[in-house]
Motif scaffolding. Structure first.
Motif, PDB file in Angstrom:
ATOM      1  N   PRO A  44       0.811  -1.232   0.000  1.00 53.31           N
ATOM      2  CA  PRO A  44       0.000   0.000   0.000  1.00 53.31           C
ATOM      3  C   PRO A  44       0.835   1.269   0.000  1.00 53.31           C
ATOM      4  O   PRO A  44       0.444   2.280  -0.601  1.00 53.31           O
ATOM      5  N   LEU A  45       1.994   1.233   0.652  1.00 51.70           N
ATOM      6  CA  LEU A  45       2.857   2.412   0.650  1.00 51.70           C
ATOM      7  C   LEU A  45       3.394   2.696  -0.749  1.00 51.70           C
ATOM      8  O   LEU A  45       3.301   3.822  -1.254  1.00 51.70           O
ATOM      9  N   TRP A  46       3.961   1.682  -1.384  1.00 52.83           N
ATOM     10  CA  TRP A  46       4.606   1.885  -2.661  1.00 52.83           C
ATOM     11  C   TRP A  46       3.608   2.082  -3.796  1.00 52.83           C
ATOM     12  O   TRP A  46       3.897   2.814  -4.752  1.00 52.83           O
ATOM     13  N   PHE A  47       2.454   1.435  -3.717  1.00 49.49           N
ATOM     14  CA  PHE A  47       1.505   1.575  -4.814  1.00 49.49           C
ATOM     15  C   PHE A  47       1.038   3.009  -4.952  1.00 49.49           C
ATOM     16  O   PHE A  47       0.913   3.523  -6.065  1.00 49.49           O
ATOM     17  N   HIS A  48       0.778   3.673  -3.821  1.00 48.53           N
ATOM     18  CA  HIS A  48       0.299   5.056  -3.907  1.00 48.53           C
ATOM     19  C   HIS A  48       1.446   6.053  -4.077  1.00 48.53           C
ATOM     20  O   HIS A  48       1.208   7.201  -4.420  1.00 48.53           O
ATOM     21  N   LEU A  49       2.663   5.595  -3.835  1.00 54.81           N
ATOM     22  CA  LEU A  49       3.824   6.422  -4.142  1.00 54.81           C
ATOM     23  C   LEU A  49       4.185   6.298  -5.620  1.00 54.81           C
ATOM     24  O   LEU A  49       4.478   7.287  -6.293  1.00 54.81           O
ATOM     25  N   ASN A  50       4.138   5.058  -6.115  1.00 51.93           N
ATOM     26  CA  ASN A  50       4.469   4.776  -7.508  1.00 51.93           C
ATOM     27  C   ASN A  50       3.719   3.516  -7.929  1.00 51.93           C
ATOM     28  O   ASN A  50       4.076   2.415  -7.503  1.00 51.93           O
ATOM     29  N   GLN A  51       2.702   3.668  -8.742  1.00 53.27           N
ATOM     30  CA  GLN A  51       1.849   2.536  -9.111  1.00 53.27           C
ATOM     31  C   GLN A  51       2.618   1.454  -9.860  1.00 53.27           C
ATOM     32  O   GLN A  51       2.329   0.264  -9.706  1.00 53.27           O
ATOM     33  N   THR A  52       3.598   1.853 -10.631  1.00 57.74           N
ATOM     34  CA  THR A  52       4.399   0.880 -11.374  1.00 57.74           C
ATOM     35  C   THR A  52       5.172  -0.028 -10.431  1.00 57.74           C
ATOM     36  O   THR A  52       5.180  -1.255 -10.584  1.00 57.74           O
ATOM     37  N   VAL A  53       5.811   0.578  -9.435  1.00 57.47           N
ATOM     38  CA  VAL A  53       6.589  -0.191  -8.465  1.00 57.47           C
ATOM     39  C   VAL A  53       5.666  -1.063  -7.615  1.00 57.47           C
ATOM     40  O   VAL A  53       5.976  -2.233  -7.332  1.00 57.47           O
ATOM     41  N   GLY A  54       4.537  -0.518  -7.190  1.00 62.77           N
ATOM     42  CA  GLY A  54       3.607  -1.283  -6.375  1.00 62.77           C
ATOM     43  C   GLY A  54       3.071  -2.501  -7.102  1.00 62.77           C
ATOM     44  O   GLY A  54       2.970  -3.594  -6.525  1.00 62.77           O
ATOM     45  N   THR A  55       2.736  -2.333  -8.376  1.00 61.19           N
ATOM     46  CA  THR A  55       2.244  -3.456  -9.173  1.00 61.19           C
ATOM     47  C   THR A  55       3.324  -4.509  -9.360  1.00 61.19           C
ATOM     48  O   THR A  55       3.082  -5.714  -9.220  1.00 61.19           O
ATOM     49  N   LYS A  56       4.543  -4.057  -9.669  1.00 58.93           N
ATOM     50  CA  LYS A  56       5.656  -4.987  -9.836  1.00 58.93           C
ATOM     51  C   LYS A  56       5.932  -5.746  -8.532  1.00 58.93           C
ATOM     52  O   LYS A  56       6.248  -6.945  -8.552  1.00 58.93           O
ATOM     53  N   MET A  57       5.777  -5.064  -7.412  1.00 59.34           N
ATOM     54  CA  MET A  57       6.026  -5.682  -6.115  1.00 59.34           C
ATOM     55  C   MET A  57       5.104  -6.880  -5.884  1.00 59.34           C
ATOM     56  O   MET A  57       5.531  -7.930  -5.394  1.00 59.34           O
ATOM     57  N   ILE A  58       3.831  -6.722  -6.245  1.00 62.90           N
ATOM     58  CA  ILE A  58       2.884  -7.825  -6.074  1.00 62.90           C
ATOM     59  C   ILE A  58       3.261  -8.995  -6.971  1.00 62.90           C
ATOM     60  O   ILE A  58       3.286 -10.162  -6.541  1.00 62.90           O
ATOM     61  N   TRP A  59       3.552  -8.703  -8.226  1.00 61.85           N
ATOM     62  CA  TRP A  59       3.929  -9.775  -9.151  1.00 61.85           C
ATOM     63  C   TRP A  59       5.183 -10.507  -8.677  1.00 61.85           C
ATOM     64  O   TRP A  59       5.236 -11.741  -8.696  1.00 61.85           O
ATOM     65  N   VAL A  60       6.182  -9.771  -8.259  1.00 62.98           N
ATOM     66  CA  VAL A  60       7.425 -10.385  -7.795  1.00 62.98           C
ATOM     67  C   VAL A  60       7.184 -11.223  -6.545  1.00 62.98           C
ATOM     68  O   VAL A  60       7.690 -12.352  -6.419  1.00 62.98           O
TER      69      VAL A  60
END
Length: 355
Positions: A44-60
């Motif tokens: 939740p922190l990274w997704f709202h900071l950077n949606q690209t990073v947040g999405t990649k984080m879930i996939w990884v």
């Protein structure tokens, strides 16, 4: 392998003897590496900071944990707290005494470490994402700043990974070589996703196909080995047999529980990112405002902490897995779609009043 385990048990005994006073810190670091915290804190922190990073984080995190499960089923790794009781290499039943803790009694196979793998892959994504924004100009000062930032962030990365690894070895839930394999595996998965740009534009169909593939492959692999008379849940009865306190045995540490949790999160993210609520809020005009992002991140973090109070009944295993899938799917739906849409609707009337 028994010779390696025997020497590694000496390391565990040394840690438990000399670092007992650091138990609270080590237990905290073990929590830092818990894959479940990836979804409730980091995401939740990274997704709202950077949606690209947040999405990649879930996939990884999801793919990394899926690989972790497959390798656990292949490697049949023992955990220290039960291996010292099951092995026959100690004469006259003089097996060493390893202290157990409330977080010791994991029920799945031990190699590679899921905590170490989850921690390394997610922190790898965060560090590389942060470094990608440090060089904006090629002047001498910018290059020096980038090098200093690079050194600091990667030092922090390794400090956290080493601490997580030591904590998992300290509580006797992993052998040292298992946490090392976990860290290396997590970094390899994260690095592989650095070269897969299509994740950000994945359609709902892609999410559903990926979910179906991960589930069917794991199920097929499980059934195939069952036909070969290989029980992939062999570790569960051993864990229950040698755990010092049966209250420390939790069904959410079983191999299938992790698979269901990850499939639920990926399923929920696919629906959330392709929902009308997400498009109107995060992809709308408000989505680029810092105040909107901060409010969404804070609200998401606070809301997800309430999820810890939602206890899923464990008396029926099949019901537990179904409810666990639904609970996991609701996390990205809440973070990506529901909360941003509510914040968007909250800010909209105020904007009209100002006009």
């Amino acid at each position: 392998m028994d010779f390696l385990h025997r020497n590694e048990v000496l390391i565990i005994q040394h840690l438990q003897k000399d670092y007992r006073a650091c138990y609270d810190f080590l237990n905290f670091m073990s929590t830092v590496g818990d894959p479940r915290n990836i979804f409730s804190i980091y995401f939740p922190l990274w997704f709202h900071l950077n949606q690209t990073v947040g999405t990649k984080m879930i996939w990884v995190a999801v793919i990394g944990d899926w690989f972790n499960l497959i390798f656990k089923w292949i490697l049949f790794g023992h955990r220290p707290y039960w291996w010292v009781q099951e092995t026959q290499i100690y004469p006259n039943r003089s097996s060493p005494c390893l202290e157990q803790f409330p977080t010791t009694c994991e029920t799945g196979p031990g190699s590679p470490s899921g905590h170490a793998m989850g921690s390394s892959c997610v922190w790898y994504v965060m560090v590389t994402a942060a470094l990608s924004h440090t060089v904006t100009r090629m002047d001498k000062f910018s290059i020096i700043l980038h090098r200093l930032t690079w050194s600091f962030l990667w030092s922090l990365f390794w400090l956290i990974q080493i601490s997580v690894c030591i904590s998992r070895v300290f509580i006797a839930t992993h052998f040292p070589h298992q946490v090392i394999l976990g860290v290396i595996g997590g970094m390899l998965v994260a690095e592989a996703f650095e070269h897969i740009p299509g994740i950000q534009t994945a359609t709902l169909r892609t999410y559903l196909k990926t979910n179906l593939f991960l589930f069917l492959f794991a199920l097929g692999f499980y059934l195939l080995l069952r036909l070969l008379n290989i029980d992939l849940l062999w570790s569960v009865p051993i864990a229950k047999k040698w755990c010092a306190n049966l209250d420390w045995i939790h069904i959410d540490t079983t191999p299938l529980a992790g698979l269901v949790r990850n499939l639920g999160v990926l399923f929920g993210l696919g629906f959330a990112i392709n929902s009308e609520m997400f498009l109107r809020s995060c992809r709308g005009e408000n989505g680029y405002k810092p105040s909107f992002r901060v409010l969404c991140a804070g609200t998401s973090l606070a809301t997800l902490q309430l999820y810890h109070f939602v206890k899923i009944p464990t008396h029926q295993e099949h019901l537990f897995y179904v409810l666990s899938f639904c609970k996991s799917a609701s996390i990205p739906l809440t973070v990506v779609a529901l909360i941003p849409y509510c914040v968007h609707m909250f800010m909209k009337p105020r904007e009209k009043k100002i006009k």
